[in-house]
Design a protein around this motif. Structure first.
Motif, short mmCIF file in Angstrom:
data_model
loop_
_atom_site.label_atom_id
_atom_site.label_comp_id
_atom_site.label_asym_id
_atom_site.label_seq_id
_atom_site.Cartn_x
_atom_site.Cartn_y
_atom_site.Cartn_z
N UNK A 185 9.69 -4.12 -12.42
CA UNK A 185 10.03 -2.99 -11.56
C UNK A 185 8.75 -2.26 -11.17
N UNK A 186 8.86 -1.48 -10.11
CA UNK A 186 7.78 -0.58 -9.71
C UNK A 186 8.37 0.82 -9.74
N UNK A 187 8.12 1.59 -10.79
CA UNK A 187 8.78 2.89 -10.95
C UNK A 187 8.29 3.90 -9.92
N UNK A 188 8.84 5.10 -10.00
CA UNK A 188 8.55 6.14 -9.02
C UNK A 188 7.04 6.32 -8.83
N UNK A 189 6.60 6.32 -7.56
CA UNK A 189 5.18 6.45 -7.27
C UNK A 189 4.99 6.84 -5.81
N UNK A 190 3.73 7.13 -5.47
CA UNK A 190 3.31 7.36 -4.08
C UNK A 190 2.28 6.30 -3.71
N UNK A 191 2.11 6.09 -2.40
CA UNK A 191 1.05 5.21 -1.92
C UNK A 191 -0.23 6.01 -1.71
N UNK A 192 -1.35 5.30 -1.62
CA UNK A 192 -2.63 5.99 -1.49
C UNK A 192 -2.95 6.40 -0.05
N UNK A 193 -2.25 5.83 0.93
CA UNK A 193 -2.48 6.22 2.32
C UNK A 193 -1.20 6.76 2.92
N UNK A 194 -1.29 7.33 4.13
CA UNK A 194 -0.16 8.05 4.70
C UNK A 194 1.02 7.15 5.03
N UNK A 195 0.76 5.93 5.44
CA UNK A 195 1.86 5.04 5.78
C UNK A 195 1.55 3.64 5.27
N UNK A 196 2.60 2.85 5.11
CA UNK A 196 2.46 1.48 4.64
C UNK A 196 3.40 0.60 5.45
N UNK A 197 2.99 -0.64 5.66
CA UNK A 197 3.79 -1.61 6.40
C UNK A 197 4.06 -2.79 5.47
N UNK A 198 5.32 -3.16 5.31
CA UNK A 198 5.66 -4.25 4.40
C UNK A 198 6.61 -5.23 5.08
N UNK A 199 6.59 -6.45 4.57
CA UNK A 199 7.50 -7.48 5.06
C UNK A 199 8.00 -8.28 3.86
N UNK A 200 9.29 -8.21 3.61
CA UNK A 200 9.85 -9.01 2.54
C UNK A 200 9.90 -10.47 2.97
N UNK A 201 9.46 -11.37 2.08
CA UNK A 201 9.52 -12.80 2.37
C UNK A 201 10.45 -13.54 1.42
N UNK A 202 10.82 -12.90 0.32
CA UNK A 202 11.72 -13.55 -0.64
C UNK A 202 12.46 -12.49 -1.43
N UNK A 203 13.79 -12.60 -1.47
CA UNK A 203 14.61 -11.64 -2.20
C UNK A 203 15.04 -12.25 -3.53
#
Length: 296
Positions: free
Chosen positions: A165-183
C-alpha cells in the motif's frame, strides 16, 4: 541544473499516433474547437476537486504493449517496508502524538526509478514528447511545464504486490500525471482529500480528522488500465489502499514541474528509491531551498 529539453518535434504528435486515442482526445490540435473543449472540460474537473481522469486514454492494442513494458521493468523496482507519516519526514517530539506529523503508517511498495527506464521505452517517449507536455501544461493552466532534473523521480513506475500500500501522503510537486497499465485482482483503490492544504497552510486539524477515519472529505476512484489521471497531489492528501491477490498493480508516474531544474529532496530519494543520485548527494552537501514552506 536544468531539465532535459523534449526530444520530439514540437510540430507533430505523430510519435503518439496509435498510443493515445487521438480521435477521442484530440491533443494533436489543441487550437481546434474539439481541442479547446477537451481542455476546458479537464480544467473544470481540476477546479472542482483537483483531479481529472481521462478514461481509456490509451487504446487496447497500445495498452497491451505498455503492460508488457512495465511488466518487463517491474523487477527493477526497489521495495522497502517502512513507517512513514504523510510528509515523508521524521516525527516532531514537540507536538502531540495525535498530530499528523507523528502519525506513522506502514508503507510497503516498490518504485522503478527513472534512470532504469531507457530512452526506447514507450513511457519515456510519451514523458519527453513536447506535444504531450503541451497538452498537460494547457490543462493545468501553465504556459509550459518541464521534465524533472531529478534522474530518479521524473519518470517512475510504481509497483504494488499483494499486501502493498501507499498510505496517506502528498506529492513533492503541485501536480502529477499517472497512467495505470496493470490493475490488481483487488484493492489498490485510489482515495484523496481534495485541496486539504494550500501554500498558505497545512490545515493539520482537517488532516488529523482524515487520519482518524473521517471519510466526509474523501473521493474514491477505481482506476482502470489505460486511464490517464492528472492530479494536484501537492495539496490533496491521498493514498492507495492495500493490494489484494497475486497480480501486481502497475502505474506509470509522469512527473513535471512548473520551473526547470526541479529536484526532489535527497532524504526522500533515499527513502523511496533506496539510494541517491549524484545530484542528491551534491544538494545534501550544499543545501537546497524550495519555493514554498510546506512539509514535503
Amino acid at each position: 541544473m536544468h531539465a532535459t529539453a523534449p526530444r520530439n518535434d514540437d510540430s507533430s504528435l505523430s510519435g503518439l499516433d496509435g498510443l493515445i486515442d487521438l480521435a477521442r482526445y484530440p491533443i494533436e490540435d489543441l487550437d481546434s474547437a474539439a481541442g479547446q473543449a477537451l481542455i476546458e472540460e479537464c480544467r473544470a474537473q481540476l477546479a472542482d476537486d483537483g483531479c481529472v481522469v481521462l478514461k481509456n486514454f490509451v487504446p487496447d492494442d497500445a495498452l497491451d504493449r505498455l503492460e508488457r513494458e512495465t511488466e518487463r521493468l517491474s523487477p527493477e523496482a526497489h521495495y522497502n517496508q517502512t513507517e512513514t507519516n504523510p510528509y515523508n519526514s521524521d516525527g516532531d517530539a514537540s507536538l502531540p502524538a495525535t498530530h499528523p506529523k507523528n502519525r506513522f503508517d506502514d508503507r510497503t511498495n516498490g518504485f522503478v526509478a527513472g534512470d532504469r527506464i531507457d530512452s526506447e521505452t514507450i513511457i519515456r517517449q510519451v514523458y519527453e514528447h513536447a506535444g504531450f507536455q503541451r497538452f498537460i501544461a494547457s490543462v493545468v493552466g501553465m504556459d509550459e511545464i518541464h521534465e524533472y532534473a531529478d534522474p530518479l523521480a521524473g519518470l517512475v513506475i510504481n509497483v504494488l504486490r499483494e499486501g502493498c500500500q501507499h498510505p496517506w501522503h502528498y506529492d513533492t510537486n503541485e501536480f502529477i500525471v499517472t497512467m495505470m497499465t496493470r490493475q490488481s485482482h483487488g484493492g489498490g483503490r485510489f482515495e484523496y482529500a481534495p485541496g486539504i492544504r494550500s501554500p498558505e497552510g497545512e490545515n493539520f486539524d482537517a488532516v488529523e480528522r482524515v487520519l482518524d477515519g473521517d471519510r466526509s472529505p474523501l473521493t474514491s476512484l477505481e482506476l482502470q488500465p489505460g486511464d490517464l489521471q492528472i492530479f494536484f497531489g501537492r495539496y490533496s492528501l491521498h493514498r492507495v489502499t492495500p493490494v489484494e491477490g497475486d497480480k501486481e498493480r502497475h502505474t506509470v508516474i509522469f512527473a513535471y514541474a512548473k520551473e526547470p531544474g526541479f529536484i526532489g529532496r535527497p532524504e526522500r530519494a533515499q527513502r523511496i528509491f533506496g539510494r541517491m543520485a549524484p545530484i542528491h548527494e551534491q544538494l545534501l552537501r550544499e543545501g537546497m531551498t524550495r519555493s514554498d514552506n510546506l512539509a514535503d
